[in-house]
Design a protein around this motif. Structure first.
Motif, mmCIF file in Angstrom:
data_model
loop_
_atom_site.group_PDB
_atom_site.id
_atom_site.type_symbol
_atom_site.label_atom_id
_atom_site.label_comp_id
_atom_site.label_asym_id
_atom_site.label_seq_id
_atom_site.Cartn_x
_atom_site.Cartn_y
_atom_site.Cartn_z
ATOM 1 N N PRO A 63 -0.756 -4.108 -7.022
ATOM 2 C CA PRO A 63 -2.049 -4.710 -6.699
ATOM 3 C C PRO A 63 -2.081 -6.214 -6.920
ATOM 4 O O PRO A 63 -2.773 -6.936 -6.201
ATOM 5 C CB PRO A 63 -3.019 -4.018 -7.661
ATOM 6 C CG PRO A 63 -2.377 -2.753 -8.019
ATOM 7 C CD PRO A 63 -0.906 -2.987 -7.971
ATOM 8 N N ILE B 72 2.275 1.780 -3.378
ATOM 9 C CA ILE B 72 1.291 2.273 -4.346
ATOM 10 C C ILE B 72 1.055 3.767 -4.137
ATOM 11 O O ILE B 72 1.050 4.555 -5.090
ATOM 12 C CB ILE B 72 -0.042 1.522 -4.193
ATOM 13 C CG1 ILE B 72 0.080 0.097 -4.704
ATOM 14 C CG2 ILE B 72 -1.150 2.248 -4.924
ATOM 15 C CD1 ILE B 72 -1.190 -0.699 -4.582
ATOM 16 N N MET C 225 1.287 -15.726 -10.436
ATOM 17 C CA MET C 225 0.813 -14.453 -9.883
ATOM 18 C C MET C 225 1.900 -13.776 -9.069
ATOM 19 O O MET C 225 2.038 -12.559 -9.081
ATOM 20 C CB MET C 225 -0.432 -14.688 -9.036
ATOM 21 C CG MET C 225 -1.592 -15.137 -9.902
ATOM 22 S SD MET C 225 -3.038 -15.494 -8.948
ATOM 23 C CE MET C 225 -3.560 -13.861 -8.495
ATOM 24 N N TRP D 184 5.110 4.180 -12.165
ATOM 25 C CA TRP D 184 4.108 3.446 -12.941
ATOM 26 C C TRP D 184 4.153 1.963 -12.628
ATOM 27 O O TRP D 184 3.116 1.315 -12.469
ATOM 28 C CB TRP D 184 4.301 3.670 -14.445
ATOM 29 C CG TRP D 184 3.575 4.882 -14.929
ATOM 30 C CD1 TRP D 184 4.123 6.065 -15.332
ATOM 31 C CD2 TRP D 184 2.153 5.041 -15.037
ATOM 32 N NE1 TRP D 184 3.133 6.949 -15.688
ATOM 33 C CE2 TRP D 184 1.913 6.359 -15.526
ATOM 34 C CE3 TRP D 184 1.054 4.218 -14.775
ATOM 35 C CZ2 TRP D 184 0.639 6.856 -15.751
ATOM 36 C CZ3 TRP D 184 -0.223 4.721 -15.002
ATOM 37 C CH2 TRP D 184 -0.423 6.023 -15.484
ATOM 38 N N ILE E 183 3.624 10.233 -9.697
ATOM 39 C CA ILE E 183 3.108 10.412 -11.059
ATOM 40 C C ILE E 183 2.350 11.732 -11.138
ATOM 41 O O ILE E 183 2.566 12.544 -12.037
ATOM 42 C CB ILE E 183 2.182 9.250 -11.457
ATOM 43 C CG1 ILE E 183 2.983 7.967 -11.542
ATOM 44 C CG2 ILE E 183 1.516 9.532 -12.801
ATOM 45 C CD1 ILE E 183 2.155 6.761 -11.905
ATOM 46 N N PHE F 93 0.823 -1.202 0.000
ATOM 47 C CA PHE F 93 0.000 0.000 0.000
ATOM 48 C C PHE F 93 0.860 1.255 0.000
ATOM 49 O O PHE F 93 0.619 2.208 -0.735
ATOM 50 C CB PHE F 93 -0.863 0.022 1.257
ATOM 51 C CG PHE F 93 -2.290 -0.172 0.956
ATOM 52 C CD1 PHE F 93 -3.037 0.875 0.451
ATOM 53 C CD2 PHE F 93 -2.882 -1.403 1.132
ATOM 54 C CE1 PHE F 93 -4.365 0.689 0.156
ATOM 55 C CE2 PHE F 93 -4.212 -1.594 0.826
ATOM 56 C CZ PHE F 93 -4.957 -0.553 0.333
ATOM 57 N N ILE G 126 4.366 -12.245 -11.521
ATOM 58 C CA ILE G 126 3.821 -11.143 -12.313
ATOM 59 C C ILE G 126 4.074 -9.833 -11.578
ATOM 60 O O ILE G 126 4.316 -8.795 -12.186
ATOM 61 C CB ILE G 126 2.309 -11.338 -12.582
ATOM 62 C CG1 ILE G 126 2.108 -12.404 -13.648
ATOM 63 C CG2 ILE G 126 1.666 -10.037 -13.049
ATOM 64 C CD1 ILE G 126 0.664 -12.715 -13.930
ATOM 65 N N LEU H 46 1.683 6.751 -6.833
ATOM 66 C CA LEU H 46 0.593 7.609 -7.295
ATOM 67 C C LEU H 46 0.934 9.094 -7.069
ATOM 68 O O LEU H 46 0.705 9.949 -7.930
ATOM 69 C CB LEU H 46 -0.600 7.166 -6.471
ATOM 70 C CG LEU H 46 -1.993 7.675 -6.519
ATOM 71 C CD1 LEU H 46 -2.850 6.616 -5.874
ATOM 72 C CD2 LEU H 46 -2.128 8.943 -5.762
ATOM 73 N N ILE I 298 2.445 1.256 -9.306
ATOM 74 C CA ILE I 298 0.985 1.163 -9.230
ATOM 75 C C ILE I 298 0.432 0.077 -10.131
ATOM 76 O O ILE I 298 -0.656 -0.407 -9.904
ATOM 77 C CB ILE I 298 0.267 2.501 -9.487
ATOM 78 C CG1 ILE I 298 0.434 2.947 -10.912
ATOM 79 C CG2 ILE I 298 0.728 3.579 -8.555
ATOM 80 C CD1 ILE I 298 -0.570 4.024 -11.208
ATOM 81 N N LEU I 299 1.171 -0.336 -11.157
ATOM 82 C CA LEU I 299 0.622 -1.373 -12.034
ATOM 83 C C LEU I 299 0.856 -2.778 -11.499
ATOM 84 O O LEU I 299 0.078 -3.679 -11.772
ATOM 85 C CB LEU I 299 1.249 -1.270 -13.426
ATOM 86 C CG LEU I 299 0.759 -0.093 -14.252
ATOM 87 C CD1 LEU I 299 1.494 -0.028 -15.564
ATOM 88 C CD2 LEU I 299 -0.725 -0.217 -14.490
ATOM 89 N N LEU J 144 -3.140 -8.973 -4.103
ATOM 90 C CA LEU J 144 -4.165 -9.990 -4.262
ATOM 91 C C LEU J 144 -3.600 -11.382 -3.984
ATOM 92 O O LEU J 144 -4.216 -12.183 -3.272
ATOM 93 C CB LEU J 144 -4.712 -9.930 -5.687
ATOM 94 C CG LEU J 144 -5.693 -11.032 -5.986
ATOM 95 C CD1 LEU J 144 -6.976 -10.777 -5.239
ATOM 96 C CD2 LEU J 144 -5.960 -11.137 -7.464
#
Ligand code: HEM
Lengths: 542, 207
Positions: free
Chosen positions: A216, A174, A250, A209, A181, A171, A253, A178, A212-213, A220
């Motif tokens: 998440p 992220i 996952m 970038w 940017i 968090f 990634i 944000l 934030i991409l 998850l």
């Protein structure tokens, strides 16, 4: 500059009405927040180094030396978690990004100062959760920092708590991304077009970038593992129809792009330091800026090269192998441009520049051995051996870690207004180089000979290499403590630094050291290219 | 000193475009979070198409439809509340926001009944009843709980945010000419709505 004396620095003036420690804990000043990150991150780095030392001590002789297997398991996990999530991922963006990104684009602060402070608190909460997980019943996590299923579901240690900590840290990452940017889009000074931004800003922007991409997805994945542990949902459990390999997909990634979260800002710092000490504008500015974006993009498509031996179709494997080779291209573009920048420059080999030389050497070894691991045939032989351990230490520690020190030495006078002892600093560069290679190079050889990673014991034929490696760890850690020592000493006793000790031309060198509260008396109007050294003369007269 | 004048300007510095840009970026991360979930769904749906079909028959389509309508309406009310505030109708805006909150609450109540009904039938992760079923069905219900649960959590957060907005509008912290907070909250709420629009067919309508 004549008005140096008159201007109060951000240490003397605060954004709130408090004084003392509260004026820091409630601050909205991006510079103070950057320094607060620095304290926290350095503290964890030291903890990580100490754990590394303990592991190396265990490995000095075959068999049990100072700890049993389970302790070793928890230590390498903790070392990995601390170094990755608490040191190297937030390291450069949160400290130097926070401090210098707004200054370099001519802004008074980031776009969301309060959110910025919140990110720091979230980081601290995440860190505390990691610490708490160590002491709860069940014991510290022992899965390795990759949390692979099915062990991470079966292990009876405090996996959920540690995972939740990583979730929380995500968090923070992220929100920082944000913030950066938006800052870059909204707060550039007049005249500061996108292609006039310093390359550190470009790199931090590309990193933001990725933050934030990609984050998440790991959030998850972590959530799913926690749910799996608590409720047994079955998503990763083959007995219930799920697929454990899906977890690996996952996980990587996110975690592969995360590798670029670590390295891109470092490359940005290199692109700052090289022109400054070559007195020459950067060669191929646009190519470097664009290659950051290219890395950010292609970096998304290579995650499965961590999984060549975990069960994928041959087609998938060669495609991912090919893509992996392609990512090397934009990195190569950068290296060539840096070298071309130095060519015929008037090089002034000061400490930060020497650190960058260190970086280029160590990172090249890391990068080239990456190609060995990226090709299928060799990877099958080397995967999960010390070769991998050596490779990622060369990339992350030799790459980003080294640049962390480069950045520290480059910007230290600006951040604190003091200069460190340059002789000590140059000795440290050399000692670091020796210690580093002694510590990790033998690991390549051991890996090649078949020493698997994550073992607390080994066969007698590895003894000599393990010993060299352990001695290297003493030299390297000694150097690190030495560096921290002389920097702290310089805070108090160092000579006063001028506003532009290196002769840099990006905006941070136009303002006093340390900078005043809102950086600029009046927002500057940018007319020069970022690395136009013809300004140096005007700057002297300013 | 002009230094001070400058910092005074900075204190009241306001950038609505920036604020909205930040919000969009945040929503982007939310989309990716659920995107990952949808990916997992896609993988298993592809693997067990007929089992998913069978399991979906057990969900209550009527309740799902009802909830969809409620949530869509709440998106409308929150959008109207912005329009109302823009036109200076504070009271109307407050009413519309309260309506949104009420709809959200209704959604959660219906969800509660749905979940408890399923649980009382013995269908929940790890239950013997569920474990007796085919793997595809186990995964379907696993995903059902995880995804609607995660979405429900977002509804809850959205409710808290909207409750704050009600207070802010009432206390004139969000006003006719400074309503970017409300806009951002509405954006969030629309996202919650949007995700449901995808969840609904994927779970309830594939029978
Ligand atoms: C003086 C500093 C350091 C020492 C002595 C050290 C030593 C070690 C050792 C002995 C291992 C375990 C190898 C094995 O048994 O498989 C290890 C693993 C690891 N190290 Fe370091 N390291 C240091 C710094 C770093 C830094 C700066 C980073 C990150 C940037 C890092 C990241 C990692 C990671 C990710 C692992 C893998 C953990 C796992 O297997 O789950 N280390 N390190």
């Amino acid at each position: 500059m004549a008005n140096d004396v008159a201007v109060k620095s951000f240490y003397q003036e605060s954004t709130n009405k408090y004084s003392g420690i509260l004026s820091w804990l409630l601050t909205k000043d991006h510079k103070r927040i950057g320094l607060m990150y620095m304290i926290a991150i350095l503290a964890f780095f030291v903890v990580g180094v100490i754990i590394g030392l303990l592991m190396r001590l265990e490995l000095i002789a075959p068999g049990r030396t100072i700890m049993d297997a389970q302790t070793y398991n928890t230590l390498f996990t903790l070392h990995g978690v601390i170094m990755i999530f608490l040191f190297i991922i937030p390291g450069l963006p949160a400290i130097f990004g926070n401090f210098f990104l707004p200054i370099q684009i001519g802004a008074r602060d980031v776009a969301f100062p309060r959110l910025n402070l919140l990110s720091w608190y979230i980081y601290i909460i995440g860190a505390i959760l990691v610490l708490v997980s160590l002491f709860l019943p069940g014991g510290p996590i022992d899965t390795g920092w990759t949390f692979y299923i099915p062990y991470s579901v079966r292990s009876t240690t405090n996996v959920s708590m540690a995972l939740f900590a990583a979730f929380v840290l995500g968090f923070s990452s992220i929100l920082t991304g944000l913030n950066f940017i938006t800052t870059v889009h909204r707060l550039r000074a007049p005249g500061m077009g996108f292609f006039k931004m310093p390359l550190f800003v470009w790199a931090t922007y590309a990193t933001a970038w990725i933050q934030i991409l990609a984050t998440p997805v790991i959030a998850l994945t972590i959530l799913l593992v926690i749910l799996e542990r608590t409720f047994g949902v079955g998503i990763f459990d083959p007995a219930l129809g799920g697929d454990p390999i899906l977890f690996q997909h996952m996980f990587w990634i996110y975690s592969h792009p995360a590798v670029y979260i670590m390295i891109l800002p470092a490359m940005g710092v290199v692109s700052e330091i090289i022109p400054t000490f070559s007195r020459r504008t950067i060669f191929g500015y646009k190519a470097i800026a664009m290659s950051s974006l290219a890395i950010a993009f292609v970096g998304y498509l290579v995650w499965a090269h961590h999984m060549f031996s975990s069960g994928m179709s041959d087609t998938a494997r060669w495609i991912f192998s090919l893509l992996t080779f392609i990512v090397a291209l934009p990195s190569g573009v950068k290296i060539f441009n840096w070298v071309a920048t130095m060519y015929k420059g008037s090089i002034d080999p000061q400490t930060p520049f020497l650190w960058v030389m260190n970086f280029i050497f160590l990172f090249s070894i890391g990068g080239l051995t990456g190609l060995v691991l990226g090709s299928l045939a060799t990877d099958i032989h080397l995967t999960d051996t010390y070769f991998v351990v050596a490779h990622f230490h060369y990339v992350m520690f030799g790459g980003t870690g080294t640049i962390f020190f480069a950045a520290l030495h480059y910007w230290f006078p600006k951040m604190f207004g003091k200069m460190y002892n340059k002789k000590f600093a140059n000795i440290a560069v050399v000692a670091y180089f020796i210690g580093f290679n002694m510590l990790y190079f033998p690991k390549f050889i051991m890996g090649y000979m078949g020493m698997p990673r994550r073992y607390y014991d080994y066969l007698p034929q590895f003894t000599i290499y393990q010993e060299i490696s352990t001695i290297g760890s003493w030299i390297l850690s000694g150097t690190i403590f030495f560096i921290i020592g002389y920097l702290i000493h310089a805070l108090k006793y160092g000579k006063k630094a001028t506003s532009n000790p290196w002769g840099g031309v990006t905006l941070e060198w136009h303002i006093p050291s340390p900078p005043p509260l809102e950086n600029f008396e009046t927002i500057p109007i940018v007319t020069h290219e970022p690395y136009d050294f013809s300004q140096l003369k005007e700057m002297k007269d300013e | 000193m002009n230094n001070h004048a400058d910092s005074a300007v900075h204190q009241i510095h306001r950038d609505d475009v920036g604020a909205k840009m930040g919000m969009w970026l945040f929503l982007f991360t939310e989309v990716l979070l659920f995107g990952g979930m949808f990916l997992v769904y896609a993988v298993y749906r592809y693997q067990y198409p007929s089992q998913f079909h069978l399991a979906a028959m057990e969900l209550n389509t009527a309740m799902g439809t009802f909830n969809t309508i409620i949530l869509l309406t709440s998106s409308l009310t929150v959008a109207l509340s912005i329009a109302a505030l823009q036109n200076g109708k504070k009271i109307l805006s407050l009413i519309l926001l309260s309506a949104t909150l009420l709809f959200a609450l209704m959604f959660m109540v219906v969800k509660y009944f749905e979940w408890t009904a399923k649980i009382s039938h013995g269908i929940y992760p790890g239950s013997p009843e569920l474990l007796a079923k085919h793997n595809g069905q186990i995964l379907f219900f696993g995903l059902y709980y995880v995804m609607t649960g995660l979405h429900g959590l977002h509804v809850l957060i959205g409710m808290i945010v909207i409750a704050f907005m009600i207070v802010f509008v009432a206390r004139d912290k969000v006003t006719t000419d400074n309503y970017v907070k409300l806009e951002n909250s509405a954006l969030y709420w629309h996202l919650v709505d949007l995700i449901w629009i995808f969840l609904f067919p994927l779970f309830y309508l594939i029978q």
